[in-house]
Design a protein around this motif. Structure first.
Motif, mmCIF file in Angstrom:
data_model
loop_
_atom_site.group_PDB
_atom_site.id
_atom_site.type_symbol
_atom_site.label_atom_id
_atom_site.label_comp_id
_atom_site.label_asym_id
_atom_site.label_seq_id
_atom_site.Cartn_x
_atom_site.Cartn_y
_atom_site.Cartn_z
ATOM 1 N N MET A 139 13.408 19.809 3.074
ATOM 2 C CA MET A 139 13.685 19.329 4.421
ATOM 3 C C MET A 139 12.885 20.100 5.464
ATOM 4 S SD MET A 139 15.671 16.745 4.372
ATOM 5 C CE MET A 139 16.057 16.702 6.133
ATOM 6 N N LYS A 140 12.418 19.412 6.480
ATOM 7 C CA LYS A 140 11.655 20.051 7.561
ATOM 8 C C LYS A 140 12.484 21.122 8.251
ATOM 9 C CE LYS A 140 9.166 18.976 11.827
ATOM 10 N NZ LYS A 140 8.742 17.899 12.759
ATOM 11 N N GLY A 141 13.780 20.848 8.445
ATOM 12 C CA GLY A 141 14.645 21.804 9.127
ATOM 13 C C GLY A 141 15.195 22.894 8.227
ATOM 14 N N GLY A 142 14.882 22.832 6.923
ATOM 15 C CA GLY A 142 15.343 23.872 6.015
ATOM 16 C C GLY A 142 16.827 23.814 5.701
ATOM 17 N N ARG A 143 17.470 22.642 5.929
ATOM 18 C CA ARG A 143 18.889 22.472 5.621
ATOM 19 C C ARG A 143 19.075 21.242 4.754
ATOM 20 N NH1 ARG A 143 23.114 22.899 10.460
ATOM 21 N NH2 ARG A 143 24.380 22.364 8.656
ATOM 22 N N GLN A 144 19.994 21.336 3.784
ATOM 23 C CA GLN A 144 20.301 20.187 2.930
ATOM 24 C C GLN A 144 20.723 18.999 3.786
ATOM 25 O OE1 GLN A 144 22.847 20.507 -0.807
ATOM 26 N NE2 GLN A 144 24.218 19.342 0.502
ATOM 27 N N HIS A 145 20.279 17.798 3.369
ATOM 28 C CA HIS A 145 20.595 16.589 4.138
ATOM 29 C C HIS A 145 21.071 15.505 3.184
ATOM 30 C CE1 HIS A 145 20.482 13.597 7.250
ATOM 31 N NE2 HIS A 145 19.527 12.896 6.656
ATOM 32 N N ARG A 146 22.235 14.916 3.495
ATOM 33 C CA ARG A 146 22.767 13.825 2.685
ATOM 34 C C ARG A 146 22.498 12.494 3.381
ATOM 35 N NH1 ARG A 146 28.681 14.351 0.651
ATOM 36 N NH2 ARG A 146 29.159 14.653 2.873
ATOM 37 N N VAL A 147 21.986 11.533 2.621
ATOM 38 C CA VAL A 147 21.653 10.219 3.162
ATOM 39 C C VAL A 147 22.561 9.181 2.519
ATOM 40 C CG1 VAL A 147 19.844 8.494 3.492
ATOM 41 C CG2 VAL A 147 19.247 10.939 3.426
ATOM 42 N N PRO A 148 23.392 8.500 3.290
ATOM 43 C CA PRO A 148 24.214 7.418 2.723
ATOM 44 C C PRO A 148 23.332 6.227 2.368
ATOM 45 C CG PRO A 148 24.477 7.513 5.104
ATOM 46 C CD PRO A 148 23.654 8.704 4.730
ATOM 47 N N LEU A 149 23.572 5.614 1.216
ATOM 48 C CA LEU A 149 22.710 4.545 0.720
ATOM 49 C C LEU A 149 23.369 3.182 0.906
ATOM 50 C CD1 LEU A 149 21.555 6.333 -2.542
ATOM 51 C CD2 LEU A 149 20.251 6.070 -0.424
ATOM 52 N N SER A 150 22.646 2.289 1.565
ATOM 53 C CA SER A 150 23.121 0.926 1.783
ATOM 54 C C SER A 150 22.938 0.106 0.513
ATOM 55 C CB SER A 150 22.339 0.286 2.931
ATOM 56 O OG SER A 150 20.958 0.207 2.586
ATOM 57 N N ASP A 151 23.477 -1.108 0.520
ATOM 58 C CA ASP A 151 23.310 -1.993 -0.641
ATOM 59 C C ASP A 151 21.836 -2.244 -0.918
ATOM 60 O OD1 ASP A 151 26.031 -2.174 -0.949
ATOM 61 O OD2 ASP A 151 26.234 -4.101 0.103
#
Length: 418
Positions: free
Chosen positions: A292-304
């Motif tokens: 990640m650019k910000g150096g923090r883990q990022h969770r992305v919710p996935l659409s259908d």
């Protein structure tokens, strides 16, 4: 103190003196000791009275004595020893302690040597002490390269203690207008190095590379030199028809670009996604902090729609990467751009993040904080920081589902709701 007389030492007597103390007069002594191998070691010392008063066992007071080594014989000759002894006695006559004066002199010399460290030496020391906290090798290489190219030729060999505003400007002014981005980063690196040098005691005073309230009075702001160039983006109103055309292309790059648009992720995050980052059951893509650019883990919710792409790629699985470029490697970082060029569009893959941001702001009532969290932007306000701490993934899931519905429809159906 012993007075000089006819029994003064000679070079011959010094060379043949036996174990013990041999006085030369005026408080100078030759000390002879025997080593473990039977050899004799000869060294010089001077004895002198200090200002401290001591009481003897009989109750009489006397001035305390102290001795100071003057060096070994023959490295220090008899003549040199006499000169050193006289200098020590001159110090005692002026009220100084020769031993303490010697220590102070060594400390001053050590400090002077430390402050004589060059800017280049400090720069390298600064990088070594901080590089383990930097995310990638590219950042380390850029730091060294920009300093070596622009700073070191002008100020590298100079003592860091002597770097002033004039020297900093000598480095920055030649590239401030022609290469504003490079110059701005270089200024920041010089400022950090000088701050480090001050904290280590290698320099004193204000930092001549400081921008606010200092160099901003001497150099034009970067924003006034060259207009900021944003990534070319497709208007969000054109996204549905573009997605329809993109869906007709049977290529890994097309699926990767679809996934990029639907998740509003950065190109590098998408082409590097691995199967172990995907949780199909929870419908979440977890990007580790290291990517990640910000150096923090990022969770992305996935659409259908995003899940459908992943299921398609799973049938073509060739290795650990979701979007494989063949031979177990990730897709090239140029693949998406070249696809856009083949489709006749002068936009960038990164620009679709701007399309998403404009759509979310114009066509929905989702809070700004949720939209910024979906883009994994750097947090500035306390409210946005609160959303980042709590992840706000369920709010973001509704946002990304709405975005996916908009993207896969042929025409815009009006304002999306929460």
């Amino acid at each position: 103190m012993a007075k000089r007389g006819i029994n003064r030492l000679t070079a011959r007597t010094v060379a043949t003196a036996g174990v013990g103390y041999h006085c030369d007069g005026d408080s100078l002594y030759l000390q002879v000791t025997q080593g473990g191998d039977g050899s004799l070691n000869r060294s010089w010392l001077v004895r002198y009275a200090t200002g401290e008063i001591k009481m003897s066992a009989s109750g009489k007071s006397r001035r305390a004595e102290r001795q100071m080594g003057l060096g070994p014989y023959p490295r220090v000759s008899l003549k040199e020893a006499r000169e050193k002894a006289q200098e020590a006695l001159r110090l005692t006559a002026s009220g100084q302690d020769p031993v303490e004066a010697k220590r102070a002199s060594k400390s001053s010399a050590a400090l002077a040597n430390a402050k004589a460290m060059s800017f280049a030496e400090c720069a390298e020391a600064y990088i070594r002490s901080h590089e383990h906290g930097w995310r990638n090798d590219k950042h380390r290489a850029q730091s060294r390269n920009t300093l070596a190219t622009y700073a070191h030729p002008a100020i590298g060999p100079l003592p860091v203690a002597g770097i002033d505003v004039g020297l900093v400007l000598k480095v920055l002014e030649p590239i401030w207008v022609s290469k504003p981005e490079t110059a701005s980063r270089l200024r920041g690196r010089i400022e950090a190095i000088l701050d480090w040098a001050r904290a280590r005691g290698f320099r004193e005073g204000e930092n001549p590379a400081r921008w606010r309230g200092h160099l901003d009075k001497l150099l034009p702001a970067r924003s006034k030199i060259r207009r900021v160039e944003h990534h070319a983006a497709l208007p969000y109103s054109a996204i549905p028809s573009f997605m329809g055309e993109l869906h007709e292309r049977d290529a890994t790059a097309a699926r990767a670009l679809e996934f990029t648009i639907l998740t509003a992720a950065r190109t590098g995050e998408v082409i590097g996604v691995t199967w172990d980052e995907i949780d199909l059951r929870e419908r979440v893509w977890t990007i580790p902090a290291s990517r990640m650019k910000g150096g923090r883990q990022h969770r992305v919710p996935l659409s259908d729609a995003a899940i459908t792409i992943l299921e398609t790629q799973a049938q073509r699985r060739e290795g650990k990467f979701v979007f494989s470029g063949g031979n177990g490697r990730a897709l090239s970082n140029m693949a998406l751009l070249m696809l856009l060029r083949r489709m006749g569009l002068d936009v960038t893959a990164h620009g679709f993040r701007s399309s998403f941001r404009d759509w979310a702001g114009d066509c929905t009532h989702f809070p700004r904080e949720v939209i910024e969290a979906a883009l994994a932007h750097v947090v500035e306000s306390k409210v946005e920081a609160a959303y980042r701490r709590s992840d706000a993934i369920e709010k973001r899931r509704k946002l990304m589902d709405a975005w996916a519905r908009f993207c896969v429809e042929e025409t815009q159906t009006g304002e999306q709701s929460l």
